[in-house]
Design an enzyme around this catalytic site. Sequence first.
Site, mmCIF file in Angstrom:
data_model
loop_
_atom_site.group_PDB
_atom_site.id
_atom_site.type_symbol
_atom_site.label_atom_id
_atom_site.label_comp_id
_atom_site.label_asym_id
_atom_site.label_seq_id
_atom_site.Cartn_x
_atom_site.Cartn_y
_atom_site.Cartn_z
ATOM 1 N N LYS A 69 0.835 -1.204 0.000
ATOM 2 C CA LYS A 69 0.000 0.000 0.000
ATOM 3 C C LYS A 69 0.868 1.252 0.000
ATOM 4 C CE LYS A 69 -4.003 1.822 2.597
ATOM 5 N NZ LYS A 69 -4.895 1.532 3.738
ATOM 6 N N SER A 152 -9.524 1.449 2.816
ATOM 7 C CA SER A 152 -8.710 2.282 1.937
ATOM 8 C C SER A 152 -7.657 1.513 1.146
ATOM 9 C CB SER A 152 -8.005 3.378 2.755
ATOM 10 O OG SER A 152 -7.135 2.816 3.731
ATOM 11 N N SER A 176 -9.957 -1.042 6.766
ATOM 12 C CA SER A 176 -9.342 -0.845 5.454
ATOM 13 C C SER A 176 -8.678 -2.067 4.850
ATOM 14 C CB SER A 176 -8.320 0.295 5.522
ATOM 15 O OG SER A 176 -8.980 1.525 5.682
#
Length: 448
Positions: A69, A152, A176
Site C-alpha cells: 500500500k 482504503s 481498510s
Amino acid sequence: MLTDLVSMRSQLAAGQSSAAAELERCIAAAASPACAHVFRQTCLDEARAAAAAPGVQLLPLAGLAVSVKDLFDIKGLPTAAGSSVLAGAAPATADCSAVARLRRSGGAILGHSQMVEFAFSGVGVNPHFGTPAAHDARFGALTGPARVPGGSSSGAGVSVAAGAAFVGLGSDTGGSIRIPAALNGVVGFKNTARLVPTDGAVPLSTTLDTACAITRSVRDAIVVHEILAARRVTRSPAPLPAWRLAVPSTLFLDSLDATVAAAFERSLDQLRRAGAQITEIALPQTGELAEVNATGGFSAAESHAWHRPLLQQHAASYDPRVRARIERGATMSACDYINLQHARRAWIARMEAAVAGFDALLSPTVPIVAPTIASVAPGSERDAEFFRVNALLLRNTSVVNMLDGCALSLPCHQAGELPVGLMVWHAALRDDAVLNIGLLIEQELQKQ
C-alpha cells in the site's frame, strides 16, 4: 479459484514451477485490464532479482509477489499515500519495518498499490490517480458496471484478487483491510494493532492504525501474520464444534442487503450442520459507539494533527471528501480528546466482559455488496450517496478497531453472487483463536 501461497510453495518445492516464472505471471496480471489503476509505481527489476535469488524458495514467501500500500515506505520509491500533495516526495531511504520483514522472508516487492487518499475512506475511490474496479477472486471477473473495490487498501485487495500478488500489505484503521477483502472475495486479517510495527507509514490514526495484509486464503493469512508480527501462531487441533461462537444482533445485522443477508444466513446454517456451537446475543454495547465518537473520533483528531501544516499550504489539492473529514478534527478540544480516550477504555472493558464467554464472534464483514463506482464517483452531486455508503461499509469493521481487537474476513458467497465477507472477530490478543476458527470456517464454506 486462485492458487494460494501455501500451495504454490509446495509446487515450487516439487519443481513444478519457479519463483521467477510465477513472478512473471503476476507482472502480466498487474499489466492487465483487471488491474487498471491498481499500482501507483513499481520496482520490477528489484522484484525479479528477489525471485531469482539463490535459496529463495526455502523462505516463507518463496520469492512470490507482494504489493505494498502506498503509505508504507519502500526503499527507493516516494511514498505518496494516494495523494497528489505528496506526489513529489523524495524516495524513501529505507524500507519500513513491515516491508523489511516481508522482504527478508522472500517477498518479491512489486511496488506501491493504489489507495484512498491518506487512507480516509472505506469506499476505495481515488479522484487523483483513478479507482481500481472490484474483482472476485473466487469466481473471476465481475460482470456489469465497475464496482468499488473497498478501501482504503483498494489496490491491495484487487492486486490479490486479480492474481497480481499473493500478498497485499495494507493498513486497517476502521476496516481498510477487511472491507476490500470482502468486496473482492479474498481474505483480510486485521491483527491486534500492537503486534505489528507501523513505523515508516503515513499515519491516519496513531491510536487505531494497524499494519496487516490481504491474502488468498486463511492459511496464507497465518503465514503472513507470523512474518509481520515476528511471532508464531499457536495452532489448535480442536474441531469446529469445540469452539464457542456468537452472533451479535445489535448494529451488525442492521440494514443488510438481500445478497449479504442470504450469504451470511446460509453460511451460519452450514456451520451449524457441521456441528458449530453458535449463540445469538444482543451485545447492546455496540450501540454505544455513536455517543463515544460524537466529538469526531480518533481518526479526525489525530489525522488533523499530522495534516495541519500540509493543509495550510495545499488544502485545495486534497480530495474535498477527505479534507472535510480531516478538518473535523480541528474542532476537537484537548478535553474532548482525553475524554474520548477514557470513554474508549471503559467501553472496551464492558465489551470484553460481554464477550468473555465466547472464542469468537461472527458477523457480516460489511452490510452491503459493492456499489458501482459511478454511483459514488467524485462530484458534489454524489457526496450524499458517497458518505452514506462509506458509513455502511465502515460500520461493522470499525467496532473491532475501537475494541483494539482482531478480525478476519473470509469470502462466503457463491457463484453468481457479488462477493460477501464473513467476519470472525474478538478482543485484543485473541488473534490465534480467530485464525484457528477462521481456518475451520473456510474449510467448511469451501464445500458450498
